[in-house]
Design an enzyme around this catalytic site. Structure first.
Site, PDB file in Angstrom:
ATOM      1  N   LYS A 206       0.847  -1.257  -0.010  1.00  0.00           N
ATOM      2  CA  LYS A 206      -0.015  -0.043   0.093  1.00  0.00           C
ATOM      3  C   LYS A 206       0.949   1.346   0.055  1.00  0.00           C
ATOM      4  O   LYS A 206       0.802   2.148  -0.842  1.00  0.00           O
ATOM      5  CB  LYS A 206      -1.042   0.056   1.135  1.00  0.00           C
ATOM      6  CG  LYS A 206      -1.856   1.162   1.165  1.00  0.00           C
ATOM      7  CD  LYS A 206      -2.737   0.953   2.522  1.00  0.00           C
ATOM      8  CE  LYS A 206      -3.612   2.434   2.783  1.00  0.00           C
ATOM      9  NZ  LYS A 206      -4.467   2.227   3.757  1.00  0.00           N
ATOM     10  N   GLU A 212      10.391  -4.421   4.880  1.00  0.00           N
ATOM     11  CA  GLU A 212      10.455  -5.811   4.302  1.00  0.00           C
ATOM     12  C   GLU A 212      10.210  -6.114   2.963  1.00  0.00           C
ATOM     13  O   GLU A 212      11.140  -6.717   2.123  1.00  0.00           O
ATOM     14  CB  GLU A 212       9.620  -6.687   5.091  1.00  0.00           C
ATOM     15  CG  GLU A 212       9.996  -6.637   6.524  1.00  0.00           C
ATOM     16  CD  GLU A 212       9.003  -5.712   7.450  1.00  0.00           C
ATOM     17  OE1 GLU A 212       8.990  -4.603   7.024  1.00  0.00           O
ATOM     18  OE2 GLU A 212       8.922  -6.000   8.805  1.00  0.00           O
ATOM     19  N   GLY A 267      -4.825  -1.994   5.093  1.00  0.00           N
ATOM     20  CA  GLY A 267      -4.036  -3.291   4.488  1.00  0.00           C
ATOM     21  C   GLY A 267      -4.587  -4.694   4.688  1.00  0.00           C
ATOM     22  O   GLY A 267      -4.701  -5.526   4.050  1.00  0.00           O
ATOM     23  N   ARG A 268      -5.023  -5.080   6.058  1.00  0.00           N
ATOM     24  CA  ARG A 268      -5.702  -6.067   6.262  1.00  0.00           C
ATOM     25  C   ARG A 268      -7.310  -6.321   5.940  1.00  0.00           C
ATOM     26  O   ARG A 268      -7.744  -7.458   5.973  1.00  0.00           O
ATOM     27  CB  ARG A 268      -5.778  -6.513   8.015  1.00  0.00           C
ATOM     28  CG  ARG A 268      -6.527  -5.229   8.715  1.00  0.00           C
ATOM     29  CD  ARG A 268      -6.224  -5.052   9.966  1.00  0.00           C
ATOM     30  NE  ARG A 268      -6.798  -4.111  10.931  1.00  0.00           N
ATOM     31  CZ  ARG A 268      -5.955  -2.910  11.057  1.00  0.00           C
ATOM     32  NH1 ARG A 268      -4.917  -2.743  10.336  1.00  0.00           N
ATOM     33  NH2 ARG A 268      -6.823  -1.913  11.717  1.00  0.00           N
ATOM     34  N   GLU A 353      -4.871  -6.865  14.770  1.00  0.00           N
ATOM     35  CA  GLU A 353      -4.252  -5.455  14.427  1.00  0.00           C
ATOM     36  C   GLU A 353      -5.408  -4.527  14.540  1.00  0.00           C
ATOM     37  O   GLU A 353      -5.103  -3.406  14.662  1.00  0.00           O
ATOM     38  CB  GLU A 353      -3.802  -5.597  12.902  1.00  0.00           C
ATOM     39  CG  GLU A 353      -2.754  -4.212  12.746  1.00  0.00           C
ATOM     40  CD  GLU A 353      -1.962  -4.728  11.318  1.00  0.00           C
ATOM     41  OE1 GLU A 353      -0.878  -4.842  11.477  1.00  0.00           O
ATOM     42  OE2 GLU A 353      -2.703  -4.464  10.459  1.00  0.00           O
ATOM     43  N   HIS A 384      -3.605 -33.213  17.353  1.00  0.00           N
ATOM     44  CA  HIS A 384      -2.485 -34.025  18.006  1.00  0.00           C
ATOM     45  C   HIS A 384      -1.273 -32.856  18.437  1.00  0.00           C
ATOM     46  O   HIS A 384      -0.260 -33.425  18.700  1.00  0.00           O
ATOM     47  CB  HIS A 384      -2.100 -34.923  16.915  1.00  0.00           C
ATOM     48  CG  HIS A 384      -3.031 -35.760  16.427  1.00  0.00           C
ATOM     49  ND1 HIS A 384      -3.211 -37.108  16.892  1.00  0.00           N
ATOM     50  CD2 HIS A 384      -4.001 -35.562  15.435  1.00  0.00           C
ATOM     51  CE1 HIS A 384      -4.278 -37.487  16.479  1.00  0.00           C
ATOM     52  NE2 HIS A 384      -4.818 -36.869  15.415  1.00  0.00           N
ATOM     53  N   LYS A 515       9.218  -0.274  14.620  1.00  0.00           N
ATOM     54  CA  LYS A 515       9.944   0.076  13.432  1.00  0.00           C
ATOM     55  C   LYS A 515      10.782   1.200  13.416  1.00  0.00           C
ATOM     56  O   LYS A 515      11.860   1.415  12.835  1.00  0.00           O
ATOM     57  CB  LYS A 515       8.917   0.535  12.149  1.00  0.00           C
ATOM     58  CG  LYS A 515       7.993  -0.332  11.581  1.00  0.00           C
ATOM     59  CD  LYS A 515       6.977   0.082  10.531  1.00  0.00           C
ATOM     60  CE  LYS A 515       5.852  -0.862  10.279  1.00  0.00           C
ATOM     61  NZ  LYS A 515       4.971  -0.397   9.408  1.00  0.00           N
TER      62      LYS A 515
HETATM   63  O1  F6P Z   1       2.983  -2.300   9.664  1.00  0.00           O
HETATM   64  C1  F6P Z   1       1.810  -3.094   9.557  1.00  0.00           C
HETATM   65  C2  F6P Z   1       1.222  -2.705   8.297  1.00  0.00           C
HETATM   66  O2  F6P Z   1       1.030  -1.372   8.000  1.00  0.00           O
HETATM   67  C3  F6P Z   1       0.019  -3.627   8.107  1.00  0.00           C
HETATM   68  O3  F6P Z   1      -1.146  -3.111   8.443  1.00  0.00           O
HETATM   69  C4  F6P Z   1       0.007  -3.527   6.649  1.00  0.00           C
HETATM   70  O4  F6P Z   1      -0.861  -4.751   6.103  1.00  0.00           O
HETATM   71  C5  F6P Z   1       1.532  -4.109   6.439  1.00  0.00           C
HETATM   72  O5  F6P Z   1       1.955  -3.206   7.418  1.00  0.00           O
HETATM   73  C6  F6P Z   1       1.902  -3.784   5.137  1.00  0.00           C
HETATM   74  O6  F6P Z   1       1.894  -2.609   4.779  1.00  0.00           O
HETATM   75  P1  F6P Z   1       2.288  -2.066   3.184  1.00  0.00           P
HETATM   76  O7  F6P Z   1       0.931  -2.699   2.338  1.00  0.00           O
HETATM   77  O8  F6P Z   1       1.971  -0.571   3.093  1.00  0.00           O
HETATM   78  O9  F6P Z   1       3.570  -2.618   2.453  1.00  0.00           O
END
Ligand code: F6P
Length: 549
Positions: A206, A212, A267-268, A353, A384, A515
């Site tokens: 987003k 990452e 995002g979620r 979240e 199990h 972060k």
């Molecule tokens: O840091 C949490 C978050 O903002 C989530 O809410 C989101 O789904 C994820 O990181 C990834 O964010 P992006 O789509 O901006 O890379």
């Protein structure tokens, strides 16, 4: 708003809890042969059985009263109207617009968002069909065979979970791979499976700034350039899904290859947006649209049905009953379908979240428990591993059992044996949790095989208290539509609980702090220096890492 705990219905519910909480479900079932009929709801072929909960009609009525006193219906209207319900980020939360198959206008800042939503869906349609048919190829003219979605959190979990769940709908010659962790082993292991000439990378973020995702995206870019030795290959093998056009361009992806979404998609809640591109490519756009349709059906159900017939509301309020009145603060999600094995992780983000918050909408600390700890595993595997604790542990874990009646696969001598065994376990577990096993039951079971001394010793170990609550969801088959329905039920459940607790379910400031600190640590690692600028634990961990790296 005054806390819900001061409302008339909450106070009555508290009193009701004092009187009712010692009831055992075993007795509730014995006393009322029609219990199931009273405590189930249906949506088409989806059956939601909530009779194995420690509730009676009074409990449910009071819970619905709480929802009324929290002005739930007004909040639902606010959600659907496009108002900026996510006030700490000054944004609407309009995932419902992404799957608004009725196409009725939905306004944000006075502008109908549907034309833009439809335009992106059409772009996804054309692109996914062209990849599936081989009309769009890689740089060297070969058809794409591997789709690598690079994203994290909501930009990973939704598409990964859906592609896993709907494998039987997948294109036979296309393999989706999901890379999320910044641990280099994730992207390295993914790339080991990829042929550069036939791999499409989807950079899903987003913000297009997530550390990452960007680190993995740059490593994938470098890998591709090394393999194909031509800058031009990038535009053939990389597409982006983002709200951040300038960052996408800076990465080297042209806006022709960018699929847009908007700040009002959390995002979620984003798998319904262009973030679902990997899904559309893998299962086809028609199936992706069926997924949207299933969710849209539940949106209408949630918006229009009275509280007493409303599946997400009932699920949510039963959750409130356990979290706030019994102090049962975890929820185990147990899908009896291997395809849904990623559902617990997906719902973990959706719920934790959203509702893992201790500050209310009024800026004050909430005075009651909020979001539960959500976890789980596909059945029967979990049986199990951790079910022992669910059956006999000192914590009571409310559970959600989820199962399709028909398998997507037919295997075994009559094609159905596996699924019958699976179902027998599904139903046995919720019954065992509800019923328990009394000392008399154990005595009767052991009387022919053990001596009296052994029986006496074994009784405490082999008896079960029972009265452990669960919800059960059964539906005909796992397909795009039924999956869309299921996910929307949980999304709205989370929303309802957030309203009762008076929290903003759509921001996530809690993930920012870690972060920030990570960004202070990274330069110390880059310079490979010893440090004393944090605390003694953090300093020594960094110094130990630097010394041994
Ligand atoms: O840091 C949490 C978050 O903002 C989530 O809410 C989101 O789904 C994820 O990181 C990834 O964010 P992006 O789509 O901006 O890379």
């Amino acid at each position: 708003m005054t806390s819900i705990t001061h409302s008339k219905s909450w106070i009555q519910l508290k009193k009701h809890h004092d009187e009712f909480s010692n009831s055992h479900m075993r007795d509730l079932f014995n006393d009322d042969p029609d219990r199931f009929d009273k405590f189930n709801l249906r949506y088409d072929d989806l059956l939601y059985d909530f009779s194995k909960n420690i509730v009676n009609e009074n409990t449910l009525n009071l819970l619905y009263d709480v929802a009324k006193e929290a002005h739930l219906s007004d909040w639902v209207n606010t959600l659907f109207s496009g108002e900026k319900i996510n006030f700490t980020e000054n944004r609407a939360a309009l995932h419902i617009a992404l799957r608004n198959r009725s196409n009725k206008p939905i306004l944000v800042d006075g502008k109908d968002v549907m034309p833009e939503v439809n335009a992106v869906l059409e772009k996804m349609h054309l692109f996914s069909e062209a990849i599936r048919s081989g009309k769009i190829t890689g740089f060297t003219g070969k058809k794409f065979k591997t789709i690598v979605n690079i994203g994290i959190g909501g930009s990973d979990l939704g598409p990964a979970m859906v592609c896993n769940a709907l494998k039987s709908y997948g294109h036979p010659d296309i393999t989706p791979i999901f890379v999320s962790n910044v641990d280099g082993s994730d992207i390295s292991q993914a790339l080991e499976k990829c042929d550069p000439e036939t791999t499409l990378f989807i950079i899903a973020s987003k913000t297009f700034t997530t550390q990452e995702t960007m680190t993995n995206a740059f490593s994938a870019r470098e890998w591709l350039l090394n393999k194909l030795s031509n800058e031009d290959a990038i535009r053939h093998h990389f597409v982006a899904i983002s709200t951040n056009e300038s960052a996408v361009k800076a990465f080297g992806i042209s806006t022709d290859n960018m699929f847009e979404f908007w700040d009002w998609v959390g995002g979620r809640y984003s798998l319904w947006s262009a973030i679902g591109l990997s899904i559309a490519i893998y299962i086809g756009m028609d199936n992706f649209e069926d997924l949207l349709l299933g969710a849209h059906e539940i949106d209408n159900h949630f918006k229009d049905e009275p509280l007493e017939k409303n599946i997400p509301v009932t699920l949510a309020m039963i959750g409130i009953w356990y979290i706030n009145f019994y102090n049962y603060n975890t929820l185990s999600v147990l899908p009896y379908d291997q395809g849904l094995s990623l559902l617990p992780s997906y719902l973990q983000q959706a719920d934790m979240e959203s509702n893992g918050k201790f500050i209310g909408r009024d800026g004050k600390k909430v005075c009651l428990h909020t979001g539960p700890i959500v976890w789980g595993e596909a059945g029967t595997n979990g049986q199990h591993a951790f079910y022992q604790l669910i059956h006999q542990g000192t914590d009571i874990i409310p559970t959600d059992f989820i199962m399709p009646i028909k398998s997507q696969y037919r295997i075994g001598h009559d094609g159905e044996k596996h699924h019958k065994i699976l179902f027998s376990n599904f139903v046995a577990q919720s019954r065992a949790l509800m019923l328990g096993k009394t000392e008399d039951n154990v005595r009767a079971e052991l009387k022919d095989s053990e001596d009296n001394k052994t029986i006496k010793e074994m009784i405490p170990h082999k008896s079960f208290e029972g009265n452990r609550p669960s919800n059960s969801f059964l539906f005909k088959e796992l397909n795009p539509k039924s999956l869309g329905r299921l996910l929307a039920i949980y999304e709205h459940k989370v929303f309802v609980q957030g309203i009762i607790w008076n929290i903003n379910s759509f921001d996530q400031w809690g993930v920012e702090y870690g972060k920030q600190i990570a960004s202070l640590v990274l330069p110390v690692l880059d310079q490979n220096k010893q440090t004393d600028s944090f605390d003694s634990s953090t300093d020594n961990l960094i110094n130990y890492f630097n010394k041994n790296t």
